[in-house]
Scaffold this motif. Structure first.
Motif, mmCIF file in Angstrom:
data_model
loop_
_atom_site.group_PDB
_atom_site.id
_atom_site.type_symbol
_atom_site.label_atom_id
_atom_site.label_comp_id
_atom_site.label_asym_id
_atom_site.label_seq_id
_atom_site.Cartn_x
_atom_site.Cartn_y
_atom_site.Cartn_z
ATOM 1 N N ARG A 674 -16.342 -6.747 2.651
ATOM 2 C CA ARG A 674 -15.205 -5.852 2.901
ATOM 3 C C ARG A 674 -15.545 -4.424 2.489
ATOM 4 O O ARG A 674 -16.422 -4.193 1.654
ATOM 5 C CB ARG A 674 -13.972 -6.310 2.126
ATOM 6 C CG ARG A 674 -13.359 -7.602 2.611
ATOM 7 C CD ARG A 674 -11.977 -7.773 2.017
ATOM 8 N NE ARG A 674 -11.409 -9.078 2.293
ATOM 9 C CZ ARG A 674 -10.188 -9.443 1.919
ATOM 10 N NH1 ARG A 674 -9.423 -8.581 1.248
ATOM 11 N NH2 ARG A 674 -9.726 -10.645 2.200
ATOM 12 N N GLU A 740 -5.164 -8.199 -4.413
ATOM 13 C CA GLU A 740 -5.103 -7.703 -3.042
ATOM 14 C C GLU A 740 -3.667 -7.806 -2.524
ATOM 15 O O GLU A 740 -2.885 -8.637 -2.982
ATOM 16 C CB GLU A 740 -6.053 -8.479 -2.133
ATOM 17 C CG GLU A 740 -5.804 -9.980 -2.092
ATOM 18 C CD GLU A 740 -6.823 -10.699 -1.224
ATOM 19 O OE1 GLU A 740 -7.205 -10.129 -0.183
ATOM 20 O OE2 GLU A 740 -7.232 -11.806 -1.593
ATOM 21 N N ASP A 742 -0.536 -8.221 0.363
ATOM 22 C CA ASP A 742 -0.254 -9.085 1.516
ATOM 23 C C ASP A 742 -0.492 -8.317 2.812
ATOM 24 O O ASP A 742 -1.069 -8.847 3.767
ATOM 25 C CB ASP A 742 1.190 -9.587 1.467
ATOM 26 C CG ASP A 742 1.411 -10.548 0.307
ATOM 27 O OD1 ASP A 742 0.446 -11.233 -0.080
ATOM 28 O OD2 ASP A 742 2.540 -10.583 -0.222
ATOM 29 N N LYS A 743 -0.007 -7.069 2.841
ATOM 30 C CA LYS A 743 -0.093 -6.312 4.091
ATOM 31 C C LYS A 743 -0.739 -4.931 3.906
ATOM 32 O O LYS A 743 -1.612 -4.544 4.657
ATOM 33 C CB LYS A 743 1.300 -6.137 4.698
ATOM 34 C CG LYS A 743 1.943 -7.460 5.153
ATOM 35 C CD LYS A 743 3.318 -7.201 5.760
ATOM 36 C CE LYS A 743 3.961 -8.498 6.237
ATOM 37 N NZ LYS A 743 5.319 -8.260 6.806
ATOM 38 N N SER A 744 -0.249 -4.169 2.928
ATOM 39 C CA SER A 744 -0.721 -2.779 2.798
ATOM 40 C C SER A 744 -0.754 -2.387 1.330
ATOM 41 O O SER A 744 -0.222 -3.086 0.468
ATOM 42 C CB SER A 744 0.191 -1.829 3.571
ATOM 43 O OG SER A 744 1.491 -1.832 3.002
ATOM 44 N N GLN A 745 -1.385 -1.248 1.081
ATOM 45 C CA GLN A 745 -1.502 -0.758 -0.286
ATOM 46 C C GLN A 745 -1.630 0.761 -0.279
ATOM 47 O O GLN A 745 -2.130 1.346 0.673
ATOM 48 C CB GLN A 745 -2.709 -1.395 -0.979
ATOM 49 C CG GLN A 745 -3.999 -1.290 -0.178
ATOM 50 C CD GLN A 745 -5.081 -2.214 -0.700
ATOM 51 O OE1 GLN A 745 -5.115 -2.587 -1.866
ATOM 52 N NE2 GLN A 745 -6.016 -2.587 0.171
ATOM 53 N N TYR A 763 -2.513 5.446 2.473
ATOM 54 C CA TYR A 763 -2.178 4.062 2.849
ATOM 55 C C TYR A 763 -3.443 3.376 3.347
ATOM 56 O O TYR A 763 -4.209 3.945 4.124
ATOM 57 C CB TYR A 763 -1.154 4.067 3.976
ATOM 58 C CG TYR A 763 0.227 3.635 3.546
ATOM 59 C CD1 TYR A 763 0.481 2.306 3.211
ATOM 60 C CD2 TYR A 763 1.269 4.542 3.494
ATOM 61 C CE1 TYR A 763 1.750 1.901 2.832
ATOM 62 C CE2 TYR A 763 2.543 4.159 3.119
ATOM 63 C CZ TYR A 763 2.781 2.828 2.785
ATOM 64 O OH TYR A 763 4.028 2.431 2.407
ATOM 65 N N LEU A 764 -3.680 2.140 2.899
ATOM 66 C CA LEU A 764 -4.797 1.348 3.382
ATOM 67 C C LEU A 764 -4.282 -0.053 3.730
ATOM 68 O O LEU A 764 -3.289 -0.512 3.171
ATOM 69 C CB LEU A 764 -5.894 1.232 2.311
ATOM 70 C CG LEU A 764 -6.554 2.556 1.871
ATOM 71 C CD1 LEU A 764 -7.478 2.308 0.687
ATOM 72 C CD2 LEU A 764 -7.316 3.187 3.023
ATOM 73 N N ASP A 765 -4.989 -0.730 4.643
ATOM 74 C CA ASP A 765 -4.545 -2.073 5.001
ATOM 75 C C ASP A 765 -5.106 -3.092 4.009
ATOM 76 O O ASP A 765 -5.833 -2.753 3.081
ATOM 77 C CB ASP A 765 -4.925 -2.412 6.442
ATOM 78 C CG ASP A 765 -6.425 -2.391 6.670
ATOM 79 O OD1 ASP A 765 -7.175 -2.737 5.739
ATOM 80 O OD2 ASP A 765 -6.860 -2.025 7.782
ATOM 81 N N ASN A 766 -4.807 -4.370 4.243
ATOM 82 C CA ASN A 766 -5.175 -5.407 3.274
ATOM 83 C C ASN A 766 -6.618 -5.867 3.387
ATOM 84 O O ASN A 766 -7.057 -6.747 2.639
ATOM 85 C CB ASN A 766 -4.229 -6.610 3.384
ATOM 86 C CG ASN A 766 -4.287 -7.248 4.764
ATOM 87 O OD1 ASN A 766 -4.940 -6.749 5.675
ATOM 88 N ND2 ASN A 766 -3.585 -8.364 4.913
ATOM 89 N N ASN A 767 -7.380 -5.300 4.306
ATOM 90 C CA ASN A 767 -8.791 -5.671 4.444
ATOM 91 C C ASN A 767 -9.705 -4.822 3.565
ATOM 92 O O ASN A 767 -10.912 -5.072 3.501
ATOM 93 C CB ASN A 767 -9.243 -5.550 5.899
ATOM 94 C CG ASN A 767 -8.600 -6.619 6.771
ATOM 95 O OD1 ASN A 767 -8.501 -7.780 6.352
ATOM 96 N ND2 ASN A 767 -8.148 -6.233 7.955
ATOM 97 N N ASP A 779 1.732 -3.385 -1.461
ATOM 98 C CA ASP A 779 2.848 -3.623 -0.540
ATOM 99 C C ASP A 779 4.080 -2.778 -0.870
ATOM 100 O O ASP A 779 5.194 -3.299 -1.028
ATOM 101 C CB ASP A 779 3.212 -5.116 -0.529
ATOM 102 C CG ASP A 779 2.050 -5.977 -0.053
ATOM 103 O OD1 ASP A 779 1.609 -5.774 1.096
ATOM 104 O OD2 ASP A 779 1.578 -6.835 -0.831
#
Length: 907
Positions: A674, A740, A742-745, A763-767, A779
C-alpha cells in the motif's frame, strides 16, 4: 523608534505637505517628531521657549536654533548655498554644539552635519530617500554597520593564536581537571587584553606596554614571564609604596581594581609566542575595540564548542536594546521628560540612576551588562546637559545643585552591575569588558563636559561571580532590596538536549513542586527571578519561544503566577540573529515580568508596539488562561490519533525502487503493498510504500519468500529492542501500531512551515497507510476538514503548538483536542461540508502542483485562496456574527470559549 518607522514618518510628512494638510511653518517641527523627538520638547521649541533665536520666548518659525540639535532657516529664492555657508560659520553653531545646519525654500533642502562634515543637497521631495542623513536625531549614527567590527575580528583572531601558543606550552590537555591552572591562564589573558587596550586609549602612554616588552626582554622569550610578573606587581602597587624602580617600570601607572591583585605567575613564553605578543600590541589599534562585542568573540575563540548549544553567542546591540528599553530605559527617559524643567528633580533622577542595580544571572562575557551600563551613562549625560541648560538659562537653582551643574560628575558605578556566569573565562572577560566600557564612556563624558573622574586606579569592576546560577542563592550575589532590574539571555535547552547535570539543576531549583521534569532549562531562571524580585524590581529574559507554547505553558507558568508576578511586556516570536560568523537563528521571544501592578502593558511585534489590557502566557492580549492537554476533544469533534508506527528496522517500508524490485520478483505480493504517506510525502509529493498485512493474511504472506525474509528481519530487530519492541516480536508482519479507516481519513502533518497560512490538511481513502509522522482522523464528517483548515484553527495552533525551529509542531493533545468549537447546527455542518468540498475541488485544479507549492504564500493559486477565504468567513461567523478585525480578536474569543467549556483553566 526603528528605521522603518522613521522612513514612513518622513514619507507621511512630505505627503501631508504636498496635499496641503500641513503648513510650511510646521515642517521642521514635524520633521523632528518624525525622528522620535519628544512631543513635549518640540512643543516648547514651537512656542519659542527653546528657540534661542526667538525674542522673549515668542514663537518664530522662519529661524530656529535649538541647542545641540539644529540651526534652521526658511529662505526665499535660490540663495540657499550662500545662506548655509554663512550659517555654518557662525559662532553660535560651535557654542551651542549644533549638530545639523539646515536651510530650505520648500523646493530644495540643504543640510550640513557638523560632526561628520557630511552635506545634503536635494529636492525636498527626495527627503524620504535620504532620511538616514538625520538618523543621529534618533540616536543612530549613520555609519554603515558591516557585521563585526574589523578591529574586533582581527584582534580576536590574533589573540586566539597567541592563546593557543601559550596554552600549548603551559597547559596539560590530559589534565583538564586542573581548574586552578586554567583559571590562572584565563586571568593572565585578561591582563594582557587590558594592557593592550590601555596603551592605545591613553590609560598608559602610547604603545608603552608593547615597547617595554620589546626593549627589555630577550628574543627567545625566556625572561618574559619574570618581566611580566614584576610589571603586574608594579601595576598593583600604589605610587607611594613602590620603592626604587627603573624608569621603564616606574612610568607605568597604578591600576589595581582587582585585575592585578592576585599573585599569579605568568606562563612560559617561546620566541614565537613573545613575537606574537608584541605584534598583538604594536600592530593592532585596540582603541577601536567594542567591549560589548569583543568579549564574546574572545570567549568563543578560547572555548569554541563549550557553550554553543546554550545560547551563549555574540548578541547584537539592537537585540539587547529590545530587552533593556522596555525593562527600564524607556521609563527613565519618560521620567526625564517629565522633570526636565526642575533642577531639583533632575538631580534626584541622577541620584536614582546611581542607586539602581542591574543583574544578569547568566551574563556570559557581559554583553547585556555592558550595553545597560553604556545606555545609563548616556541617559545620565542627558540629565546633566539639561541641568546645564537650566543653569545657562539662569533659572531658579539652589546653590547646592548649581555647584554640581558647574562641575558635573557621573554617579553611575560599576559596582551597581552584578552577574553570575558558569564559565570561568567568560566571567573574567565580563569584568574586564565592564572596565573597558567605563573608560570609553569616561572619554565621551570628558568630550561633552570637559571633566571626568580619573580612569586610574580602577574601581571595583562589577560584582561578577563565577558560579552555577541554578545552584547559588542569588541574594548572595546581589541583594534583592531596592530598585533592581534583572536581564539577560540564559541558556535554553529542551528536555531531550539536557545533560544529566542540567536535569539535576532543574530538580534542585524546582524541588517541592510537581510536574517539572520536562521543563526547558531556561525555566530555572524565570522561576528564580520570579521569587527574587520585589515590588520595585522587574526582570526580562530572552527565551526560546517554546516557553510560551504547548506543554511548556502548562508546566511552568502556574508556578510563576504563584509568585505573584505578571507579564509587563513581551516581544512576540522573532529570529534572534546576531552578527557572529555562525549567525544564531533561534526563534525567540522576550518576556518582561514584574509584580502585579496597575501599569501599562505592551506587546511588541514586527517593530510595532501596542498597549494592551493583559498579556497571557501565550503572549496574547487575552485572559490568563492556560490550555491543559486533553486526551479527548473538549468540543464535539472526533478523536485524533497518531499515524501508524512500523518499528521495523526499515523492512516493512519500501522505497519506490524496493517496491518495483519486490513486485518484479514476487508479483503475487502486490495485494500486500500500500501507499505509505507521512507529513513529508503528503506535503512534498514524495513516494513511499509499505507492506500492510492483517492477521488473517499472515500465512498467505509468509508463503512468499521475499516477504518472509523481511518478517524474519523485523522479528530480529524487535527482539533486540526494548520491552515494547520485544512484545511485538511475535507479529513481525504488522506495524507496532496499525489502524485504518473504514472509508476515509484526514491526514494532519505533524510539522508544517510557519510561512504557510494553513497547515495542508487532506482527505485520503482507506487504501493509504498514514505514517506516524502525521496525525489522523478516521472516518470523519467533512465539516471537521473545514474547521481545521480555517484561520480560526490556525491562530489556536499558533499559540498551542510546539515548534521545530520555526515550523509548527502540531499536537493533537494541545492544538486539536483543546480547540474550542461552539455547538454546531445541522445547517452549520452542511455549510462547512460544502466549503470543505470547495477547498478540495480548488486543489484538484492543479494536479501537477504539490501541496508545498499550493500552500506557499507566494505561489498559492487565486482559486484556492478564494476557497480558503470563504471558508474562513463561514467558520468565523460560527463564533460571532460581527466580523473579526484581526487574529488577536479571534484568540480573545477562543480563550473565552475555552474557559467556558473547560470550567475555567485559570493561570
Amino acid at each position: 523608534m526603528n528605521i522603518t518607522q522613521i522612513e514612513e514618518n518622513v514619507r507621511s510628512l512630505l505627503n501631508s505637505m504636498s496635499s496641503g494638510d500641513m503648513e510650511q511653518s510646521d515642517f521642521i517641527y514635524e520633521l523632528l517628531l518624525a525622528y522620535g523627538h519628544r512631543k513635549q520638547s518640540v512643543t516648547r521649541l514651537r512656542s519659542g521657549e527653546r528657540n534661542l533665536s526667538a525674542k522673549d520666548n515668542s514663537p518664530r518659525h522662519d529661524e530656529i536654533i535649538w541647542k545641540r540639535h539644529l540651526y534652521f532657516k526658511q529662505v526665499e529664492g535660490d540663495a540657499l548655498h550662500t545662506e548655509i555657508d554663512q550659517m555654518r560659520k557662525e559662532k553660535l553653531v560651535t557654542t551651542n554644539k549644533i549638530r545639523f545646519v539646515i536651510v530650505t525654500n520648500f523646493d530644495q533642502l540643504l543640510a550640513v552635519d557638523t560632526k561628520t562634515s557630511d552635506s545634503l543637497d536635494i529636492n525636498l521631495n527626495e527627503l524620504p530617500k535620504q532620511f538616514d542623513f538625520f538618523l543621529p536625531w534618533a540616536g543612530m549614527e549613520k555609519a554603515v554597520y558591516q557585521g563585526e567590527n574589523p578591529a574586533d575580528i582581527k584582534a580576536a583572531e590574533k589573540m586566539a593564536k597567541l592563546f593557543d601558543l601559550i596554552k600549548g606550552d603551559n597547559f596539560d590537555e590530559s589534565n583538564k581537571d586542573d581548574t586552578e591552572a586554567l583559571h590562572n591562564l584565563n586571568v593572565f589573558l585578561t591582563r594582557l587584553l587590558f594592557c593592550f587596550f590601555a596603551e592605545d586609549t591613553e590609560i598608559f602612554a602610547d604603545n608603552q606596554f608593547s615597547r617595554a616588552i620589546e626593549s627589555h626582554t630577550k628574543d627567545d622569550g625566556s625572561d618574559l614571564p619574570d618581566y611580566l610578573n614584576r610589571l603586574f606587581s608594579v601595576l598593583n602597587t600604589a605610587d607611594g609604596y613602590r620603592g626604587e624602580l627603573p624608569d621603564y617600570l616606574a612610568s607605568f601607572p597604578y591600576v589595581n581594581g582587582g585585575l592585578f591583585a592576585d599573585d599569579i605567575l605568568s606562563p612560559v613564553f617561546s620566541a614565537k609566542a613573545r613575537r606574537m605578543l608584541i605584534e598583538c600590541g604594536s600592530e593592532l589599534d585596540w582603541s577601536d575595540i567594542n567591549p560589548d562585542i569583543f568579549g564574546s568573540m574572545i570567549q568563543a575563540v578560547v572555548h569554541p564548542d563549550q557553550r554553543g548549544g546554550m545560547g551563549m553567542h555574540y548578541t547584537s546591540v539592537s537585540n539587547i536594546m529590545k530587552v533593556i528599553e522596555p525593562l527600564f530605559l524607556n521609563d527613565f527617559y519618560e521620567e526625564l521628560e517629565k522633570v526636565e524643567n526642575s533642577a531639583t528633580k533632575l538631580h534626584k533622577l541622577q541620584q536614582r540612576l546611581g542607586e539602581i542595580k542591574i543583574f544578569d544571572p547568566a551574563c556570559g562575557s557581559g554583553n547585556f551588562l555592558i550595553i545597560a551600563y553604556k545606555e545609563l551613562r548616556k541617559l545620565e549625560m542627558e540629565v546633566l546637559k539639561r541641568l546645564q541648560e537650566l543653569y545657562d538659562e539662569k533659572q531658579d537653582l539652589k546653590s547646592g545643585v548649581m555647584a554640581q551643574v558647574i562641575q558635573p560628575f557621573s554617579v553611575i558605578k560599576l559596582s551597581q552591575f552584578y552577574g553570575i556566569e558558569l564559565d570561568d573565562f567568560a566571567h573574567e572577560v565580563a569584568i574586564l569588558s565592564l572596565w573597558l566600557a567605563e573608560h570609553q564612556m569616561n572619554v565621551e563624558f570628558k568630550t561633552e563636559f570637559g571633566e571626568v573622574l580619573p580612569s586610574l586606579p580602577l574601581q571595583k569592576g562589577g560584582s561578577i561571580i563565577c558560579a552555577n546560577a541554578t545552584r547559588i542563592e542569588w541574594t548572595d550575589v546581589c541583594s534583592n532590596k531596592g530598585e533592581i532590574y534583572i536581564l539577560g539571555n540564559p541558556p535554553y535547552l529542551g528536555h531531550s538536549l539536557q545533560s544529566k547535570d542540567q536535569k539535576n539543576d532543574i530538580e534542585f531549583v524546582f524541588q517541592g513542586t510537581s510536574n517539572y521534569k520536562k521543563q526547558d532549562y531556561i525555566s530555572c531562571w524565570f522561576y528564580k527571578a520570579a521569587y527574587f524580585i520585589n515590588k520595585e524590581s522587574s526582570f526580562s529574559f530572552v527565551t526560546t519561544n517554546s516557553l510560551c507554547q504547548g506543554a511548556q505553558v502548562e508546566i511552568l507558568w502556574p508556578k510563576l503566577y504563584e509568585a505573584g508576578v505578571e507579564i509587563g511586556f513581551a516581544h512576540k516570536s522573532f529570529k534572534w540573529s546576531n552578527n557572529a560568523r555562525r549567525n544564531a537563528g533561534v526563534i525567540c521571544s522576550i518576556i518582561g515580568m514584574r509584580h502585579s501592578a496597575d501599569k501599562v502593558k505592551r506587546i511588541y511585534y514586527q517593530g510595532v508596539s501596542v498597549i494592551v489590557g493583559n498579556i497571557n502566557s501565550y503572549l496574547v492580549d487575552s485572559l490568563d488562561t492556560i490550555v491543559v492537554k486533553a486526551t479527548r476533544p473538549i468540543s464535539d469533534l472526533p478523536k485524533m490519533t497518531s499515524g501508524n508506527k512500523p518499528l521495523d528496522g526499515g523492512y516493512l517500508v519500501l522505497s519506490p525502487e524496493e517496491k518495483e524490485c519486490l513486485l518484479e520478483e514476487a508479483p503475487n505480493a502486490s495485494k500486500f503493498v500500500r501507499r505509505f504517506i507521512g507529513s513529508s510525502e503528503y506535503i512534498r509529493g514524495n513516494e513511499r510504500w509499505c507492506l500492510w498485512i492483517s492477521d488473517d493474511e499472515r500465512l498467505d504472506a509468509e508463503s512468499i519468500d521475499q516477504l518472509k525474509r523481511r518478517f524474519d528481519k523485523v522479528r530480529e530487530v524487535r527482539l533486540n529492542g526494548g520491552n515494547n519492541a520485544r512484545n511485538k516480536a511475535d507479529s513481525p508482519h504488522k506495524f507496532e501500531f496499525a489502524n485504518e479507516p473504514d472509508k476515509s481519513q484526514i491526514i494532519v502533518p505533524r510539522v508544517s512551515s510557519e510561512r504557510r497560512e494553513y497547515i495542508p490538511v487532506g482527505y485520503l481513502d482507506n487504501n493509504v497507510v498514514i505514517a506516524d509522522s502525521a496525525q489522523v482522523l478516521f472516518d470523519p464528517d467533512p465539516y471537521v476538514f473545514s474547521l481545521i483548515n480555517s484561520k480560526m484553527h490556525m491562530v489556536w495552533v499558533d499559540v498551542t503548538a510546539g515548534r521545530l525551529k520555526s515550523d509548527y509542531r502540531y499536537s493533537s493533545q494541545y492544538s486539536y483536542h483543546t480547540f474550542p468549537v461552539p455547538t454546531l447546527s445541522e445547517s452549520d455542518k452542511n455549510e462547512l461540508k460544502i466549503s470543505a468540498m470547495n477547498i478540495l475541488s480548488a486543489r484538484a485544479n492543479y494536479p501537477e502542483k504539490t501541496l508545498a507549492k499550493l500552500y506557499d504564500p507566494n505561489e498559492m493559486p487565486k482559486g484556492l485562496r478564494a476557497a480558503h477565504e470563504e471558508n474562513d468567513r463561514i467558520v468565523d461567523s460560527i463564533y460571532r456574527k460581527k466580523e473579526f478585525i484581526n487574529d488577536d480578536e479571534r484568540l480573545a474569543v477562543l480563550f473565552e470559549l475555552y474557559k467556558k467549556m473547560t470550567g475555567g483553566q485559570n493561570a
